[in-house]
Design a protein around this motif. Structure first.
Motif, PDB file in Angstrom:
ATOM      1  N   PRO A   1       0.827  -1.208   0.000  1.00 55.03           N
ATOM      2  CA  PRO A   1       0.000   0.000   0.000  1.00 55.03           C
ATOM      3  C   PRO A   1       0.861   1.257   0.000  1.00 55.03           C
ATOM      4  O   PRO A   1       1.943   1.276   0.583  1.00 55.03           O
ATOM      5  N   ALA A   2       0.381   2.284  -0.681  1.00 52.88           N
ATOM      6  CA  ALA A   2       1.134   3.537  -0.765  1.00 52.88           C
ATOM      7  C   ALA A   2       0.663   4.487   0.334  1.00 52.88           C
ATOM      8  O   ALA A   2      -0.276   5.257   0.145  1.00 52.88           O
TER       9      ALA A   2
ATOM     10  N   HIS B   1      -6.432  10.576   9.153  1.00 52.42           N
ATOM     11  CA  HIS B   1      -5.241   9.885   8.655  1.00 52.42           C
ATOM     12  C   HIS B   1      -5.322   8.390   8.974  1.00 52.42           C
ATOM     13  O   HIS B   1      -4.979   7.544   8.144  1.00 52.42           O
ATOM     14  N   ILE B   2      -5.766   8.073  10.186  1.00 55.24           N
ATOM     15  CA  ILE B   2      -5.857   6.665  10.594  1.00 55.24           C
ATOM     16  C   ILE B   2      -6.916   5.937   9.763  1.00 55.24           C
ATOM     17  O   ILE B   2      -6.711   4.795   9.336  1.00 55.24           O
ATOM     18  N   LYS B   3      -8.059   6.587   9.521  1.00 57.42           N
ATOM     19  CA  LYS B   3      -9.112   5.965   8.706  1.00 57.42           C
ATOM     20  C   LYS B   3      -8.619   5.712   7.284  1.00 57.42           C
ATOM     21  O   LYS B   3      -8.905   4.671   6.685  1.00 57.42           O
TER      22      LYS B   3
ATOM     23  N   ALA C   1      -6.555  -2.176   4.046  1.00 61.17           N
ATOM     24  CA  ALA C   1      -7.698  -3.101   4.041  1.00 61.17           C
ATOM     25  C   ALA C   1      -7.849  -3.801   5.392  1.00 61.17           C
ATOM     26  O   ALA C   1      -7.978  -5.024   5.469  1.00 61.17           O
ATOM     27  N   VAL C   2      -7.833  -3.013   6.469  1.00 57.53           N
ATOM     28  CA  VAL C   2      -7.956  -3.559   7.824  1.00 57.53           C
ATOM     29  C   VAL C   2      -9.052  -2.806   8.569  1.00 57.53           C
ATOM     30  O   VAL C   2      -9.560  -1.785   8.101  1.00 57.53           O
ATOM     31  N   GLY C   3      -9.378  -3.307   9.759  1.00 60.99           N
ATOM     32  CA  GLY C   3     -10.443  -2.682  10.531  1.00 60.99           C
ATOM     33  C   GLY C   3     -10.071  -2.352  11.957  1.00 60.99           C
ATOM     34  O   GLY C   3     -10.937  -1.976  12.750  1.00 60.99           O
ATOM     35  N   SER C   4      -8.786  -2.506  12.314  1.00 60.10           N
ATOM     36  CA  SER C   4      -8.379  -2.209  13.682  1.00 60.10           C
ATOM     37  C   SER C   4      -6.931  -1.733  13.725  1.00 60.10           C
ATOM     38  O   SER C   4      -6.179  -1.908  12.751  1.00 60.10           O
ATOM     39  N   ARG C   5      -6.547  -1.143  14.870  1.00 57.43           N
ATOM     40  CA  ARG C   5      -5.187  -0.640  15.040  1.00 57.43           C
ATOM     41  C   ARG C   5      -4.182  -1.792  15.003  1.00 57.43           C
ATOM     42  O   ARG C   5      -3.102  -1.676  14.402  1.00 57.43           O
TER      43      ARG C   5
ATOM     44  N   ALA D   1       1.354  -3.215   8.222  1.00 56.62           N
ATOM     45  CA  ALA D   1       2.418  -2.272   7.891  1.00 56.62           C
ATOM     46  C   ALA D   1       3.789  -2.908   8.081  1.00 56.62           C
ATOM     47  O   ALA D   1       4.710  -2.691   7.295  1.00 56.62           O
ATOM     48  N   ARG D   2       3.922  -3.721   9.129  1.00 57.99           N
ATOM     49  CA  ARG D   2       5.202  -4.402   9.365  1.00 57.99           C
ATOM     50  C   ARG D   2       5.466  -5.462   8.300  1.00 57.99           C
ATOM     51  O   ARG D   2       6.605  -5.652   7.866  1.00 57.99           O
ATOM     52  N   ILE D   3       4.423  -6.153   7.881  1.00 56.40           N
ATOM     53  CA  ILE D   3       4.585  -7.159   6.840  1.00 56.40           C
ATOM     54  C   ILE D   3       5.098  -6.517   5.551  1.00 56.40           C
ATOM     55  O   ILE D   3       5.958  -7.063   4.855  1.00 56.40           O
ATOM     56  N   HIS D   4       4.598  -5.305   5.240  1.00 61.54           N
ATOM     57  CA  HIS D   4       5.007  -4.614   4.016  1.00 61.54           C
ATOM     58  C   HIS D   4       6.281  -3.793   4.193  1.00 61.54           C
ATOM     59  O   HIS D   4       6.700  -3.100   3.280  1.00 61.54           O
ATOM     60  N   GLY D   5       6.878  -3.878   5.393  1.00 60.44           N
ATOM     61  CA  GLY D   5       8.131  -3.160   5.618  1.00 60.44           C
ATOM     62  C   GLY D   5       7.979  -1.665   5.836  1.00 60.44           C
ATOM     63  O   GLY D   5       8.947  -0.911   5.734  1.00 60.44           O
TER      64      GLY D   5
END
Length: 231
Positions: free
Chosen positions: A168-169, A204-206, A213-217, A224-228
């Motif tokens: 994701p960008a 920004h968080i929304k 493509a997630v629904g929680s923090r 985000a960690r998976i994508h580095g």
């Protein structure tokens, strides 16, 4: 000089009661000291040395958070995590274990754990990680995060495509805010640190949720960690 790791909020606001599923007496003592230092009353802490004992305690009262070891004398802690997550998907479950194989890490997180900590870390590191989870963070040991990222990097990409191109960008600001979310800061605290309105931070968080493509923090930090995008 003693380091104060207690939460900013009064003791009664920490999610309690809390159950620790761990069969090592030494680790019982470590976690007891750490949790009391974070604001827990002794009466709010329960300990189980096996899956059988944990299930018995869970059948007698509800818990607001559970810390689970993987290697238990009567079974695999992942099985217990899966049961608890099925019963209550909102229940925060954190793994604290010496196990760090790729398969175990992924299975624990897929089963429903929101964090994965290693016993080899010192008390202060474990304290800060649990403190983060108490404030809404998703604590993943840095070593574990690197293992997850390494596994993702082994996934074959289509010809001419790169891993970063598939991710994701997120904007620089979104990544900055997501990093603070990972540390357990609330929206209000983030707005104070960045001198932004709380509404702006929430927007920004929304937007970040939509892009990941997630629904929680917790899911946002994990993706985000998976994508580095986060360490």
């Amino acid at each position: 000089m003693t380091t104060d790791l207690s939460l900013d909020a009064p003791g009664p606001l920490v999610p309690s009661p809390l159950l620790v599923v761990e069969d090592e007496p030494v680790m019982h003592e470590r976690l007891y000291t750490i949790l009391v230092g974070l604001g827990y009353e002794a009466t709010a802490l329960s300990f189980a040395g096996s899956m059988l004992e944990a299930r018995h305690q869970l059948s007698n009262q509800p818990f607001a958070m559970v810390l689970v070891d993987i290697g238990l004398p009567d079974g695999n802690g992942i099985e217990l995590i899966r049961e608890l997550h099925w019963q209550d998907a909102a229940l925060p479950i954190i793994v604290i274990s010496a196990w760090s194989s790729d398969q175990v890490i992924l299975e624990a997180l897929q089963a429903g754990a929101i964090g994965y900590l290693l016993k080899e870390r010192d008390d202060i590191e474990i304290s800060l990680s649990i403190r983060s989870s108490l404030r809404g963070g998703a604590p993943i040991d840095p070593f574990v995060a690197k293992r997850i990222l390494a596994m993702m990097n082994t996934i074959a990409s289509p010809p001419g495509a790169s891993l970063s191109a598939k991710g994701p960008a997120l904007t620089t600001r979104e990544i900055e805010i997501l990093g603070m979310v990972a540390k357990g800061l609330t929206n209000k605290e983030i707005s104070n640190v960045l001198c932004l309105s709380r509404f702006t931070v929430e927007c920004h968080i929304k937007n970040t949720y939509k892009k990941l493509a997630v629904g929680s923090r917790t899911e946002a930090v994990f993706e985000a960690r998976i994508h580095g995008l986060l360490p």
